[in-house]
Design a protein around this motif. Sequence first.
Motif, PDB file in Angstrom:
ATOM      1  N   PRO A 124       0.807  -1.227   0.000  1.00 61.53           N
ATOM      2  CA  PRO A 124       0.000   0.000   0.000  1.00 61.53           C
ATOM      3  C   PRO A 124       0.836   1.271   0.000  1.00 61.53           C
ATOM      4  O   PRO A 124       1.960   1.310   0.513  1.00 61.53           O
ATOM      5  CB  PRO A 124      -0.804  -0.115   1.295  1.00 61.53           C
ATOM      6  N   ALA A 125       0.258   2.315  -0.561  1.00 60.63           N
ATOM      7  CA  ALA A 125       0.824   3.654  -0.452  1.00 60.63           C
ATOM      8  C   ALA A 125       0.388   4.260   0.867  1.00 60.63           C
ATOM      9  O   ALA A 125      -0.681   3.953   1.398  1.00 60.63           O
ATOM     10  CB  ALA A 125       0.344   4.523  -1.612  1.00 60.63           C
ATOM     11  N   GLY A 126       1.213   5.131   1.415  1.00 61.35           N
ATOM     12  CA  GLY A 126       0.858   5.789   2.662  1.00 61.35           C
ATOM     13  C   GLY A 126       2.051   6.472   3.283  1.00 61.35           C
ATOM     14  O   GLY A 126       2.923   6.999   2.578  1.00 61.35           O
ATOM     15  N   GLY A 127       2.106   6.454   4.599  1.00 58.11           N
ATOM     16  CA  GLY A 127       3.207   7.099   5.285  1.00 58.11           C
ATOM     17  C   GLY A 127       3.186   6.769   6.762  1.00 58.11           C
ATOM     18  O   GLY A 127       2.261   6.138   7.275  1.00 58.11           O
ATOM     19  N   PHE A 172       6.738   4.176  19.382  1.00 60.86           N
ATOM     20  CA  PHE A 172       5.369   4.449  18.941  1.00 60.86           C
ATOM     21  C   PHE A 172       5.384   5.055  17.550  1.00 60.86           C
ATOM     22  O   PHE A 172       6.201   5.941  17.256  1.00 60.86           O
ATOM     23  CB  PHE A 172       4.668   5.414  19.903  1.00 60.86           C
ATOM     24  N   SER A 173       4.491   4.585  16.678  1.00 55.67           N
ATOM     25  CA  SER A 173       4.360   5.198  15.365  1.00 55.67           C
ATOM     26  C   SER A 173       2.910   5.180  14.913  1.00 55.67           C
ATOM     27  O   SER A 173       2.113   4.347  15.351  1.00 55.67           O
ATOM     28  CB  SER A 173       5.243   4.510  14.315  1.00 55.67           C
ATOM     29  N   ILE A 174       2.580   6.131  14.051  1.00 54.86           N
ATOM     30  CA  ILE A 174       1.267   6.223  13.417  1.00 54.86           C
ATOM     31  C   ILE A 174       1.474   5.958  11.933  1.00 54.86           C
ATOM     32  O   ILE A 174       2.295   6.606  11.289  1.00 54.86           O
ATOM     33  CB  ILE A 174       0.650   7.618  13.612  1.00 54.86           C
ATOM     34  N   VAL A 175       0.742   4.992  11.394  1.00 53.81           N
ATOM     35  CA  VAL A 175       0.871   4.608   9.989  1.00 53.81           C
ATOM     36  C   VAL A 175      -0.468   4.825   9.298  1.00 53.81           C
ATOM     37  O   VAL A 175      -1.502   4.358   9.783  1.00 53.81           O
ATOM     38  CB  VAL A 175       1.290   3.128   9.855  1.00 53.81           C
ATOM     39  N   ASP A 176      -0.458   5.536   8.184  1.00 55.99           N
ATOM     40  CA  ASP A 176      -1.662   5.667   7.370  1.00 55.99           C
ATOM     41  C   ASP A 176      -1.393   5.057   6.000  1.00 55.99           C
ATOM     42  O   ASP A 176      -0.290   5.176   5.473  1.00 55.99           O
ATOM     43  CB  ASP A 176      -2.079   7.131   7.241  1.00 55.99           C
ATOM     44  N   TYR A 177      -2.395   4.382   5.430  1.00 57.13           N
ATOM     45  CA  TYR A 177      -2.189   3.756   4.130  1.00 57.13           C
ATOM     46  C   TYR A 177      -3.512   3.567   3.412  1.00 57.13           C
ATOM     47  O   TYR A 177      -4.596   3.605   4.025  1.00 57.13           O
ATOM     48  CB  TYR A 177      -1.439   2.428   4.258  1.00 57.13           C
ATOM     49  N   THR A 178      -3.415   3.355   2.105  1.00 59.23           N
ATOM     50  CA  THR A 178      -4.560   3.043   1.261  1.00 59.23           C
ATOM     51  C   THR A 178      -4.435   1.602   0.799  1.00 59.23           C
ATOM     52  O   THR A 178      -3.432   1.217   0.198  1.00 59.23           O
ATOM     53  CB  THR A 178      -4.630   3.984   0.052  1.00 59.23           C
TER      54      THR A 178
END
Length: 262
Positions: free
Chosen positions: A121-124, A133-139
Amino acid sequence: MAYTAINDPEQHFNIKLYNGNSQETNHVGIGFQPDFVWIKNRDAADSHCLFDSSRGVTKLISSDVNTAETTDGDTLEAFDSDGFQIDIDDKVNTQMEDFVAWCWLANAGTRTTNSESGDNPAGGYQANTTAGFSIVDYTGTGAVGTMAHGLGAVPDCIIIKNRDEADSWAVYHSSNTSAPATDYLILDTNAATADDATYWNDTAPTSSVFTVTTAHNVNADAEKYIAYCFKSIQGYSKFGSYTGNGAADGTFVYTGFKPAYV
């Protein structure tokens, strides 16, 4: 080696109790600029309210229900240098009601982005490697793919929500079972652990990526997701499991420090 590299845990995670005032631009100070804020009204049966700086202010998801993300300008309206600002929505700021906010630091809203590559997936992501700790967003792509999490270490817990649909929250936990990559938990129901390869492809996360496959909860084609990833950090955070004993004095769970949040 020092027991922990974190001198001041409250610069990475903090808990704030506050009293609502039903006024616009109510500032809640926590001592740093948060990236993930989880709010609960302690006096009313309102849903939990989760916000993060990757999705942006006013973007609300709730951990106790499966509803899709909503945009509500009367909820959290700003992340600022020492806390956050809330507006007049009853779920976050009812006059004379008591609230709790759990707040995490990631990377001050600065994301590392990646493009879709094959079925990946694309994201960041924005990561705080010091505090794990991390926050991951994706499509999603609807097929087996991997997503970078930015922790630089293998995550112990991953909590994922489909932002576009009424899908339940999916949870990976490294101590869930003897083979955690084959199983999943649901955050918004009381369901027991279940075995399903369509969540993590029976593949454990690595120090750089986690794997998602065809389950709608984690990777439907062209739908947007958010993932919160955590790694145990000595002296600061701990992820594990325990077996209950039904006794009045309970089972002792060793963390190595006095926890502020369980």
